[in-house]
Write an enzyme that holds these catalytic residues in place. Structure first.
Site, PDB file in Angstrom:
ATOM      1  CB  ILE A  71      -0.949  -0.001   1.230  1.00 39.67           C
ATOM      2  CG1 ILE A  71      -2.009   1.094   1.122  1.00 39.67           C
ATOM      3  CG2 ILE A  71      -0.150   0.151   2.517  1.00 39.67           C
ATOM      4  CD1 ILE A  71      -2.974   0.924  -0.010  1.00 39.67           C
ATOM      5  CE1 TYR A  72       3.093   1.521   4.677  1.00 38.09           C
ATOM      6  CE2 TYR A  72       5.373   0.805   4.529  1.00 38.09           C
ATOM      7  CZ  TYR A  72       4.220   0.976   5.270  1.00 38.09           C
ATOM      8  OH  TYR A  72       4.198   0.620   6.599  1.00 38.09           O
ATOM      9  CB  SER A  73       4.305   5.280  -2.641  1.00 40.28           C
ATOM     10  OG  SER A  73       4.865   6.065  -1.617  1.00 40.28           O
TER      11      SER A  73
END
Length: 365
Positions: A71-73
Site C-alpha cells: 500500500i505504500y505509495s
C-alpha cells in the site's frame, strides 16, 4: 550536542524466537515514492534516486533489514526497493512487506482472503524483483475473512518457498492471542514478529500486546518510534517545522489517524521532551537517538523501524543502533517514569493484585 558519525554500525538481533538475524534498526520505506493516488498522502517523499542513496547508506552503516508494504505509495515503494535490490547480494538483505489494504477498486482487492493474499503476494514479488519475501506481514486484522482462511493461505506460501517467515501488524491483544493459539492447534506456520506502534508517547502497547509477545516469543518491531516527529526535539510549544508530518497532520482535518496537534495540549508531552533533552545532553547523543535507544532497551523489541527523508536524519538515527553505548539505569527510570500512563481497568487491578505473584517478570494469575 553530539550525534553519530557515519562510521557507526548498528548491531544485529534475532527476531523473536526464530533463527533469523536482522539489524537492530530496520529501514522503513514508507517515505519512498510519490503518494499521488495512494491511500496515505504524505509530504516530502523521496524519489527513486534519493531512496536508493538512503538504502545504500543504511547498508553501509550495518543495516540489513528493510520494511515496506504494497500500500505504500500505491506500490511505488516496493518498486523502488526492488530496483535497488537488483544491485545487491540478495541473501544479505532481509526484505519485509505487508498485505491487507486496498490495492484496487474491486471487492477482492482488499483484505486477508485467500484470493487477495495470493494475488497480492505475486504482485509484491514482481515489484520487489525477488523470488521470495523474507518476512510477510498482515498489515491489520480483517474482520471480513475467517482467520483460519488467512492462516492456511500464509502457511501455504511458506511451504511453497515464496515467503520465509510470517509477521503481524496492528492487532488487538485478543486478536493476537487467538491467532497464536489457532496456529498451534491447527499446526499452521507460526508468526515470529509483531509490528506495532510503540514509543515514549505510546506505552499502551505494553499492556497486552507486549505481554503476549513476551510469553509467546514474538519479537516486537516498533513503527513510528519517534511519534511521527514529536520525539525528534524539533517540535516546540510554538509549533512544528514547516513541511514536517506533525505540521501536515495538524492542518489535515480529513486525517484518519488521531490529530497529532492534540498531543500539544497534553502537559505530559512536554515533560517527556524535557527529560529526553536532559538525557541526550548527559549522554552526548541526539534526542532521536535517545528515544530510539530507549526502545532498544525493551526486552521484547527485536528491531526498531526508522524512516528517513533526508540523509542526515538517517545517519543520526543509525547512531542509536550502535551497541557500544547504553542508557544508564537512572536514565531509563526517568524516561519510563515520565512517559508512564495510568492503566485502565482491568489492567490497573491485574497489575496491583499480582505484585506477590510475579515469575520472571511475567504476571502470574
Amino acid at each position: 550536542m553530539a550525534t553519530s558519525s557515519s562510521s557507526s554500525k548498528c548491531g544485529v538481533r534475532y527476531i523473536g524466537n526464530c533463527g533469523l538475524k536482522v539489524s537492530n534498526l530496520c529501514l522503513g520505506a514508507m517515505t519512498f515514492g510519490s503518494t499521488e493516488g495512494a491511500m496515505f498522502h504524505l509530504p516530502g517523499q523521496s524519489d527513486e534516486a534519493a531512496s536508493h542513496a538512503i538504502l545504500d547508506k543504511f547498508v553501509e552503516m550495518g543495516g540489513n533489514f528493510i520494511d515496506t508494504a504494497d500500500i505504500y505509495s500505491a506500490g511505488r515503494s516496493e518498486s523502488i526497493v526492488g530496483s535497488w535490490l537488483q544491485k545487491q547480494a540478495r541473501e544479505q538483505i532481509v526484505i519485509a512487506t505487508k498485505v491487507r489494504f486496498p490495492m484496487g477498486a474491486g471487492p477482492n482487492d482488499v483484505g486477508l482472503s485467500r484470493k487477495h493474499i495470493l494475488s497480492a503476494v505475486e504482485e509484491s514479488l514482481k515489484r520487489l524483483n525477488t523470488s521470495y519475501i523474507d518476512l510477510y506481514q498482515t498489515h491489520a486484522w480483517d474482520d471480513g475473512t475467517p482467520i483460519e482462511e488467512t492462516l492456511s493461505t500464509l502457511t501455504d506460501l511458506v511451504r511453497q518457498g515464496k515467503v520465509r517467515y510470517l509477521g503481524l501488524s496492528n492487532v488487538t491483544g485478543w486478536q493476537l492471542q487467538k491467532i497464536i493459539d489457532l496456529t498451534k492447534y491447527k499446526h499452521y506456520e507460526p508468526f515470529v514478529s509483531l509490528q506495532v506502534q510503540y514509543n515514549l508517547m505510546c506505552r499502551e502497547t505494553e499492556w497486552e500486546l507486549g505481554e503476549v509477545c513476551k510469553r509467546e516469543g514474538l519479537g516486537i518491531l516498533p513503527w513510528s518510534p519517534l511519534k511521527t516527529g514529536w520525539l525528534t526535539g524539533k517540535v516546540t510549544r510554538s509549533g512544528a517545522p514547516e513541511g514536517s508530518r506533525v505540521e501536515h497532520q495538524g492542518k489535515d482535518d480529513t486525517a484518519k489517524l488521531p490529530f497529532l496537534r492534540d498531543y500539544a495540549k497534553e502537559e505530559q508531552t512536554w515533560q517527556i521532551l524535557d527529560v529526553l533533552k536532559a538525557v541526550a545532553e548527559e549522554s552526548g547523543k541526539s534526542i532521536p537517538q535517545v528515544a530510539l535507544k530507549w526502545l532498544l532497551h525493551q526486552e521484547t523489541v527485536s528491531s526498531v523501524v526508522i524512516g528517513a527523508k533526508k540523509m542526515e536524519q538517517l545517519v543520526d538515527n543509525m547512531g542509536a543502533g550502535d551497541d557500544s553505548w547504553k542508557l544508564t539505569a537512572d536514565q531509563l527510570k526517568r524516561l519510563g517514569d515520565v512517559s508512564d500512563i495510568m492503566p485502565l481497568y482491568p489492567y490497573s487491578i491485574m497489575d496491583a493484585v499480582q505484585v506477590q505473584r510475579r515469575r520472571n517478570g511475567l504476571l502470574v494469575l
